[in-house]
Scaffold this motif. Structure first.
Motif, PDB file in Angstrom:
ATOM      1  N   VAL A   1       0.862  -1.178   0.000  1.00  8.04           N
ATOM      2  CA  VAL A   1       0.000   0.000   0.000  1.00  8.04           C
ATOM      3  C   VAL A   1       0.898   1.227   0.000  1.00  8.04           C
ATOM      4  O   VAL A   1       1.805   1.340   0.844  1.00  8.04           O
ATOM      5  CB  VAL A   1      -0.937   0.033   1.227  1.00  8.04           C
ATOM      6  N   ALA A   2       0.665   2.125  -0.930  1.00  9.08           N
ATOM      7  CA  ALA A   2       1.464   3.351  -1.041  1.00  9.08           C
ATOM      8  C   ALA A   2       0.561   4.565  -0.878  1.00  9.08           C
ATOM      9  O   ALA A   2      -0.631   4.536  -1.166  1.00  9.08           O
ATOM     10  CB  ALA A   2       2.187   3.409  -2.374  1.00  9.08           C
ATOM     11  N   LYS A   3       1.165   5.662  -0.459  1.00  7.59           N
ATOM     12  CA  LYS A   3       0.445   6.927  -0.274  1.00  7.59           C
ATOM     13  C   LYS A   3       1.189   8.014  -1.063  1.00  7.59           C
ATOM     14  O   LYS A   3       2.389   8.205  -0.837  1.00  7.59           O
ATOM     15  CB  LYS A   3       0.420   7.253   1.214  1.00  7.59           C
TER      16      LYS A   3
ATOM     17  N   PRO B   1       5.196   7.896  -4.851  1.00  5.97           N
ATOM     18  CA  PRO B   1       4.837   7.618  -3.453  1.00  5.97           C
ATOM     19  C   PRO B   1       5.558   8.547  -2.475  1.00  5.97           C
ATOM     20  O   PRO B   1       6.743   8.828  -2.623  1.00  5.97           O
ATOM     21  CB  PRO B   1       5.285   6.175  -3.265  1.00  5.97           C
ATOM     22  N   THR B   2       4.826   9.042  -1.505  1.00  6.52           N
ATOM     23  CA  THR B   2       5.448   9.775  -0.402  1.00  6.52           C
ATOM     24  C   THR B   2       5.702   8.849   0.775  1.00  6.52           C
ATOM     25  O   THR B   2       6.511   9.158   1.646  1.00  6.52           O
ATOM     26  CB  THR B   2       4.543  10.929   0.067  1.00  6.52           C
ATOM     27  N   GLN B   3       5.017   7.707   0.781  1.00  8.05           N
ATOM     28  CA  GLN B   3       5.193   6.739   1.864  1.00  8.05           C
ATOM     29  C   GLN B   3       4.731   5.367   1.400  1.00  8.05           C
ATOM     30  O   GLN B   3       3.672   5.229   0.789  1.00  8.05           O
ATOM     31  CB  GLN B   3       4.382   7.159   3.101  1.00  8.05           C
ATOM     32  N   LEU B   4       5.548   4.352   1.670  1.00 12.65           N
ATOM     33  CA  LEU B   4       5.126   2.968   1.482  1.00 12.65           C
ATOM     34  C   LEU B   4       4.519   2.530   2.812  1.00 12.65           C
ATOM     35  O   LEU B   4       5.224   2.234   3.766  1.00 12.65           O
ATOM     36  CB  LEU B   4       6.304   2.075   1.093  1.00 12.65           C
TER      37      LEU B   4
ATOM     38  N   ALA C   1      -6.547   9.959   3.774  1.00 10.68           N
ATOM     39  CA  ALA C   1      -5.552  10.171   2.716  1.00 10.68           C
ATOM     40  C   ALA C   1      -5.997   9.423   1.470  1.00 10.68           C
ATOM     41  O   ALA C   1      -6.985   8.683   1.484  1.00 10.68           O
ATOM     42  CB  ALA C   1      -4.169   9.690   3.152  1.00 10.68           C
ATOM     43  N   SER C   2      -5.237   9.618   0.392  1.00 14.11           N
ATOM     44  CA  SER C   2      -5.438   8.847  -0.834  1.00 14.11           C
ATOM     45  C   SER C   2      -4.372   7.761  -0.903  1.00 14.11           C
ATOM     46  O   SER C   2      -3.209   7.990  -0.532  1.00 14.11           O
ATOM     47  CB  SER C   2      -5.342   9.752  -2.061  1.00 14.11           C
ATOM     48  N   TYR C   3      -4.753   6.584  -1.392  1.00 14.62           N
ATOM     49  CA  TYR C   3      -3.850   5.433  -1.389  1.00 14.62           C
ATOM     50  C   TYR C   3      -3.978   4.665  -2.702  1.00 14.62           C
ATOM     51  O   TYR C   3      -4.967   4.780  -3.430  1.00 14.62           O
ATOM     52  CB  TYR C   3      -4.188   4.477  -0.247  1.00 14.62           C
ATOM     53  N   GLU C   4      -2.945   3.853  -2.943  1.00 16.70           N
ATOM     54  CA  GLU C   4      -3.013   2.843  -3.988  1.00 16.70           C
ATOM     55  C   GLU C   4      -2.521   1.533  -3.383  1.00 16.70           C
ATOM     56  O   GLU C   4      -1.523   1.518  -2.660  1.00 16.70           O
ATOM     57  CB  GLU C   4      -2.149   3.230  -5.191  1.00 16.70           C
ATOM     58  N   TRP C   5      -3.229   0.460  -3.649  1.00 14.55           N
ATOM     59  CA  TRP C   5      -2.785  -0.845  -3.146  1.00 14.55           C
ATOM     60  C   TRP C   5      -2.612  -1.796  -4.319  1.00 14.55           C
ATOM     61  O   TRP C   5      -3.245  -1.652  -5.367  1.00 14.55           O
ATOM     62  CB  TRP C   5      -3.764  -1.401  -2.115  1.00 14.55           C
ATOM     63  N   ARG C   6      -1.712  -2.731  -4.142  1.00 15.64           N
ATOM     64  CA  ARG C   6      -1.474  -3.712  -5.184  1.00 15.64           C
ATOM     65  C   ARG C   6      -1.086  -5.043  -4.551  1.00 15.64           C
ATOM     66  O   ARG C   6      -0.567  -5.099  -3.431  1.00 15.64           O
ATOM     67  CB  ARG C   6      -0.397  -3.239  -6.159  1.00 15.64           C
ATOM     68  N   VAL C   7      -1.321  -6.120  -5.307  1.00 14.86           N
ATOM     69  CA  VAL C   7      -1.033  -7.460  -4.797  1.00 14.86           C
ATOM     70  C   VAL C   7      -0.580  -8.337  -5.952  1.00 14.86           C
ATOM     71  O   VAL C   7      -1.005  -8.140  -7.110  1.00 14.86           O
ATOM     72  CB  VAL C   7      -2.289  -8.055  -4.104  1.00 14.86           C
ATOM     73  N   ARG C   8       0.304  -9.268  -5.652  1.00 17.54           N
ATOM     74  CA  ARG C   8       0.714 -10.260  -6.633  1.00 17.54           C
ATOM     75  C   ARG C   8       0.879 -11.606  -5.939  1.00 17.54           C
ATOM     76  O   ARG C   8       1.105 -11.672  -4.723  1.00 17.54           O
ATOM     77  CB  ARG C   8       2.035  -9.856  -7.313  1.00 17.54           C
ATOM     78  N   ALA C   9       0.759 -12.676  -6.728  1.00 15.13           N
ATOM     79  CA  ALA C   9       0.904 -14.033  -6.207  1.00 15.13           C
ATOM     80  C   ALA C   9       2.336 -14.515  -6.415  1.00 15.13           C
ATOM     81  O   ALA C   9       2.997 -14.142  -7.393  1.00 15.13           O
ATOM     82  CB  ALA C   9      -0.078 -14.972  -6.887  1.00 15.13           C
TER      83      ALA C   9
END
Length: 309
Positions: free
Chosen positions: A67-69, A75-78, A96-104
């Motif tokens: 998750v990054a911000k 990104p200003t913060q991981l 705040a606003s965020y972006e999240w990502r996932v991988r297997a």
């Protein structure tokens, strides 16, 4: 010598084949597309508590969640970078606003990340937050009456309400605290404890766990046969004893049969119920019963000796 060298070469080649073969059999998941469930892309939230979830990927052994911000481009913060084996993860995030990502992942391959953006706008939906309990563990069975109950803080919470109920759902204790822990000395018995977060006239649902407290040792077993300092020519020995039940957690007995008065040379040690039969050769023996309960309390009987002639 040639045969020996050939054997060594063959074994080495076989082991190398097995090693390479195991790598070849690792499923390539790199082309598999992750399917994320929540939070959805561009979602807006009015609470601080999130469950990130996605569908299981066949042949994956773990998942990397980040998750990054405000996003991964700049990104200003991981905020989060973790590897887990399940297909969901709970996290609390402030406004705040965020972006999240996932991988297997597996030991050799990984899928591409799938990313989604979301925004936390306010805490007006404060009731949707969930109090995450830390300790004591759920369904704990213990001999320790004094317990420190603790939980994760909820962003925006002004206080927390703690309730303790007995096995008959009678309220034993209720307390309001501003910290994220509370100490209580539990009486003997089975209890449930629960916590909710409060922010003005808003509050979350309660999160609860159970605990069993048992500080009483089992009654001391009373040996009945073979009697102390008795003698017998029979090698098939029937050990018998009785023990009164003590209210509390589940109790059990173990029998110890030793060949020395110092009880260091254990001939037999076994979980047992009376009567317990075993065959012994000629000699002098010392036996006793040790009783346990699920909470960890113990008691020990007297030590009886007998001789098999």
């Amino acid at each position: 010598m040639k045969k020996i060298l050939c054997s060594i070469v063959w074994v080495g080649s076989f082991l190398l084949f097995l090693s390479c073969d195991s790598i070849l059999f690792e499923k390539d998941i790199s082309a598999t597309k992750m399917v994320v469930l929540a939070p959805s892309d561009q979602a807006e939230f009015f609470s601080f508590f999130f469950t990130f979830s996605w569908e299981k990927v066949p042949d994956a052994t773990s998942y990397q969640l980040q998750v990054a911000k405000p996003d991964f481009l700049a990104p200003t913060q991981l905020v989060l970078d973790t590897i887990i084996k399940t297909t969901s993860f709970i996290k609390q995030l402030p406004l705040a606003s965020y972006e999240w990502r996932v991988r297997a992942l597996n030991s050799s391959y990984s899928t591409a990340y799938v990313a989604r953006k979301f925004t936390v706008l306010s805490d007006k939906d404060f009731a949707s937050n969930t109090v995450v309990l830390n300790a004591p563990a759920n369904n704990l069975v213990t001999i320790t009456a004094l317990q420190k109950m603790s939980w994760e803080p909820i962003i925006g919470a002004k206080k927390y309400q703690v309730q303790i109920y007995d096995a008959n759902t009678v309220l034993v204790k209720e307390e309001t605290v501003t910290s994220t822990s509370y100490e209580f000395s539990f009486p003997e018995g089975n209890f449930s404890w629960r916590v909710k977060a409060v922010n003005g006239d808003m509050n979350t649902l309660y999160s609860s766990r159970t605990i069993s407290v048992d500080t009483k040792a089992p009654a001391i077993a009373q040996q009945q046969a073979p009697l102390d300092k008795s003698e017998t020519t029979v090698k098939d020995i029937s050990f018998q004893w009785s023990r009164a039940a003590v209210a509390g957690t589940i109790e059990a007995d173990s029998i110890f049969i030793c060949t020395d008065a110092g009880l260091k040379n254990i001939k037999l040690k076994n979980a047992a119920t009376s009567p317990f039969a075993t065959t012994l050769e000629a000699g002098v023996y010392y036996w006793y019963i040790k009783s346990f309960d699920k909470a960890g309390n113990t008691s020990k009987s007297a030590v009886f000796s007998f001789t098999v002639k």
